[in-house]
Scaffold this motif. Structure first.
Motif, PDB file in Angstrom:
ATOM      1  N   ASN A   1       0.858  -1.187   0.000  1.00  0.00           N
ATOM      2  CA  ASN A   1       0.000   0.000   0.000  1.00  0.00           C
ATOM      3  C   ASN A   1       0.895   1.237   0.000  1.00  0.00           C
ATOM      4  N   PRO A   2       0.799   2.102  -1.001  1.00  0.00           N
ATOM      5  CA  PRO A   2       1.743   3.234  -1.091  1.00  0.00           C
ATOM      6  C   PRO A   2       1.660   4.187   0.087  1.00  0.00           C
ATOM      7  N   LEU A   3       0.479   4.328   0.701  1.00  0.00           N
ATOM      8  CA  LEU A   3       0.352   5.230   1.843  1.00  0.00           C
ATOM      9  C   LEU A   3       1.070   4.659   3.058  1.00  0.00           C
ATOM     10  N   VAL A   4       0.872   3.381   3.333  1.00  0.00           N
ATOM     11  CA  VAL A   4       1.519   2.761   4.492  1.00  0.00           C
ATOM     12  C   VAL A   4       3.042   2.754   4.310  1.00  0.00           C
ATOM     13  N   ALA A   5       3.496   2.382   3.112  1.00  0.00           N
ATOM     14  CA  ALA A   5       4.941   2.335   2.869  1.00  0.00           C
ATOM     15  C   ALA A   5       5.577   3.717   2.993  1.00  0.00           C
ATOM     16  N   ALA A   6       4.901   4.739   2.470  1.00  0.00           N
ATOM     17  CA  ALA A   6       5.444   6.100   2.558  1.00  0.00           C
ATOM     18  C   ALA A   6       5.395   6.626   3.986  1.00  0.00           C
ATOM     19  N   PHE A   7       4.362   6.260   4.730  1.00  0.00           N
ATOM     20  CA  PHE A   7       4.242   6.642   6.133  1.00  0.00           C
ATOM     21  C   PHE A   7       5.411   6.072   6.929  1.00  0.00           C
TER      22      PHE A   7
ATOM     23  N   ILE B   1       8.338  15.103  16.119  1.00  0.00           N
ATOM     24  CA  ILE B   1       7.498  14.064  16.751  1.00  0.00           C
ATOM     25  C   ILE B   1       6.134  13.946  16.061  1.00  0.00           C
ATOM     26  N   GLU B   2       5.913  14.668  14.958  1.00  0.00           N
ATOM     27  CA  GLU B   2       4.593  14.663  14.312  1.00  0.00           C
ATOM     28  C   GLU B   2       4.177  13.265  13.869  1.00  0.00           C
ATOM     29  N   GLY B   3       5.095  12.541  13.228  1.00  0.00           N
ATOM     30  CA  GLY B   3       4.743  11.217  12.740  1.00  0.00           C
ATOM     31  C   GLY B   3       4.456  10.237  13.858  1.00  0.00           C
ATOM     32  N   LEU B   4       5.243  10.286  14.919  1.00  0.00           N
ATOM     33  CA  LEU B   4       5.011   9.370  16.040  1.00  0.00           C
ATOM     34  C   LEU B   4       3.782   9.764  16.836  1.00  0.00           C
ATOM     35  N   ALA B   5       3.443  11.055  16.846  1.00  0.00           N
ATOM     36  CA  ALA B   5       2.161  11.465  17.434  1.00  0.00           C
ATOM     37  C   ALA B   5       1.013  10.879  16.632  1.00  0.00           C
ATOM     38  N   LEU B   6       1.151  10.861  15.306  1.00  0.00           N
ATOM     39  CA  LEU B   6       0.123  10.241  14.466  1.00  0.00           C
ATOM     40  C   LEU B   6       0.066   8.741  14.711  1.00  0.00           C
TER      41      LEU B   6
ATOM     42  N   TYR C   1      -0.099  13.760   6.186  1.00  0.00           N
ATOM     43  CA  TYR C   1       1.210  13.672   6.834  1.00  0.00           C
ATOM     44  C   TYR C   1       2.316  13.455   5.806  1.00  0.00           C
ATOM     45  N   ILE C   2       2.084  12.543   4.873  1.00  0.00           N
ATOM     46  CA  ILE C   2       3.100  12.245   3.871  1.00  0.00           C
ATOM     47  C   ILE C   2       3.408  13.473   3.015  1.00  0.00           C
ATOM     48  N   ASP C   3       2.374  14.234   2.678  1.00  0.00           N
ATOM     49  CA  ASP C   3       2.552  15.400   1.798  1.00  0.00           C
ATOM     50  C   ASP C   3       3.154  16.601   2.515  1.00  0.00           C
ATOM     51  N   THR C   4       2.799  16.775   3.795  1.00  0.00           N
ATOM     52  CA  THR C   4       3.186  17.999   4.480  1.00  0.00           C
ATOM     53  C   THR C   4       4.084  17.796   5.702  1.00  0.00           C
ATOM     54  N   GLY C   5       4.007  16.615   6.310  1.00  0.00           N
ATOM     55  CA  GLY C   5       4.779  16.346   7.522  1.00  0.00           C
ATOM     56  C   GLY C   5       4.171  16.917   8.777  1.00  0.00           C
ATOM     57  N   HIS C   6       2.970  17.544   8.646  1.00  0.00           N
ATOM     58  CA  HIS C   6       2.341  18.119   9.837  1.00  0.00           C
ATOM     59  C   HIS C   6       0.826  18.240   9.642  1.00  0.00           C
TER      60      HIS C   6
END
Length: 492
Positions: free
Chosen positions: A324-330, A400-405, A487-492
């Motif tokens: 899944n491209p979203l999961v892999a990119a995440f 910490i944005e990604g780990l907060a997600l 998140y993938i597009d902006t990082g926040h």
């Protein structure tokens, strides 16, 4: 034609299936192992089998032990096939089967007298364990051994009739001390930080409740080496039994399927001796911590990162999540921007290359590892694999944005329904307590972060709390796919 697995039938197995080159009579017991599950049989038992095939260390054969109800069924299955096991190592374009024979006995599950008697045998030099992250009686809020846990209190009150693994280890060590025998080494093979120190805290901590002098003796005389173990090993289902029989001709009631990759890094701290495992690829080092931290954060933390979005999007297998491209990119963005920067240097290791290896391992389509297995037991795994990275990043002023997600995704998963409305069956020992908190967090996100046993001081950090609340709101409002895209597009 399927060949039932047993010593008598070894010579009738198909030629392509590797089997022990040693006779069972060549072996004698030297290791008692608690927790004879899939990982142990794909890892420690495989290393020992390879060693025995070289004619080395054959006085370190395994004796199994267990204290859980499921262990009785495991013992019955393995006993019926002379403790042999078919291990199938799979890569995307290959698969190899081998029968291992490193275990020579399996004691009656929960039979404290029998287990303590075997621990008292001077031939047993090592007591090892794979009892999962949640089996060490750790208070996650203090990150210390919990002497108030009901099971520990019960064993402290009746030290001669223990019911926990640690109660039996304490009783076995006491018997050896009283007999003037050298103690066995206690070796944890679980995926927890500083697993040797954690095991020592549990053993000595329990002993201290009933016999302080014994606790002091344990701390002064018993070795607890730290170690890092690694091999992706899913649960066995009818799928694996069918493949073992139809593709390899082995009728094993409980085969183990795993990836081809395997790693074991150990502190060389075995005063009573050990098998020469370096001859079959085990790496002995003075300090395991750098390797351990790398694996726990990049691999185990990475599993958590892909688990919950995949679970919420009704993805079944881990390799399908990686497709899944979203999961892999995440996964790639969080690892590269938040997890890997929080991992200290590791001797002779390039962390970017290590992560590339992890991505290939996660994407292996042959393993059949399930997303549900990765989602299991978040209440014990998040404090070990995710929260420490967040804490370090907060201290360093890092991202910490990604780990907060990721934390918000776990919370959203614990509300008990996927994005499609499918019900998520209970998937955590604390599921009944987590679901109402996750539901309350929909309108009060701080309710989730107030679980001190999981988040500790991280849950009180304003920057993390604000980010968590934002992502959780978006997950409920727009769904998992749209939130990942943002998140993938902006990082926040």
């Amino acid at each position: 034609m399927f060949t039932p697995l047993s010593l008598a039938m070894l010579d009738r197995l198909p030629p392509a299936v590797a089997r022990p080159s040693y006779a069972r009579s060549d072996l004698s017991a030297g290791i008692l192992h608690f927790g004879v599950g899939n990982f142990h049989r794909a890892h420690q038992a495989v290393y020992l089998d390879a060693l025995f095939n070289k004619g080395l260390g054959q006085d370190f054969a395994l004796v199994g032990a267990g204290v859980m109800a499921a262990d009785a069924r495991a013992r019955d299955i393995l006993a019926s096939q002379d403790y042999l096991c078919c291990v199938v190592a799979q890569e995307a374009d290959s698969a190899e089967a081998r029968v291992t024979g490193a275990m020579i006995d399996y004691l009656e599950a929960g039979n404290a007298a029998e287990i303590i008697a075997k621990l008292s045998d001077p031939a047993i030099k090592i007591a090892s364990m794979t009892i999962t992250e949640g089996g060490y009686f750790i208070n996650a809020e203090t990150d210390r051994f919990d002497p108030a846990h009901p099971a520990i209190v019960a064993d402290a009150a009746q030290p001669d009739a223990p019911k926990t693994v640690f109660g039996m280890l304490v009783a076995g060590l006491k018997a050896r001390r009283d007999a003037g025998l050298a103690p066995f080494t206690v070796m944890s093979c679980d995926n927890i930080p500083h697993n040797g120190h954690v095991a020592q805290n549990a053993v000595a901590g329990l002993a201290r409740l009933s016999d302080p002098a014994l606790a002091e003796w344990i701390e002064a005389n018993v070795a607890f080496p730290n170690g890092m173990v690694d091999r992706i090993t899913p649960a066995t289902s009818e799928r694996e039994r069918k493949i073992a029989a139809e593709e390899f001709g082995v009728a094993d009631q409980w085969p183990v399927f795993c990836e081809d990759y395997i790693q074991w890094v150990l502190e060389d701290n075995f005063p009573q001796g050990r098998p020469p495992l370096e001859d079959v690829g085990v790496q002995f080092v003075e300090d395991v911590q750098p390797f351990e931290l790398m694996k726990l954060r990049i691999l185990n933390g990475g599993h958590a990162v892909i688990a919950y979005p995949a679970g919420l999007m009704d993805i079944h297998f881990v390799h399908e999540a990686m497709e899944n491209p979203l999961v892999a990119a995440f996964l790639a963005r969080i690892e590269n921007e938040e997890i890997i920067p929080a991992v200290p240097p590791v001797p002779d290791t390039n962390l970017d290359d290590y992560f590339a290896l992890i991505q290939r391992r996660f994407a292996n389509p042959k393993i059949g590892d399930t997303v549900r297995r990765l989602c299991l037991d978040g209440s014990n795994r998040q404090p070990k694999f995710i929260v420490p990275t967040i804490a370090d990043s907060l201290k360093a002023g890092g991202k910490i944005e990604g780990l907060a997600l990721e934390s918000a995704l776990w919370c959203r998963y614990c509300a008990g329904v996927t994005d499609s409305g499918a019900v998520i069956d209970p998937n955590d020992p604390n599921w009944d307590a987590l679901v109402p908190v996750a539901t309350a967090a929909k309108t009060n996100p701080q309710a989730w972060l107030d679980m001190g046993e999981v988040y500790g001081d991280v849950g009180k950090d304003a920057r993390f709390a604000q980010s968590f609340a934002k992502w959780l709101g978006l997950l409920w409002e727009t769904g998992t796919a749209a939130t990942l895209t943002r998140y993938i597009d902006t990082g926040h």
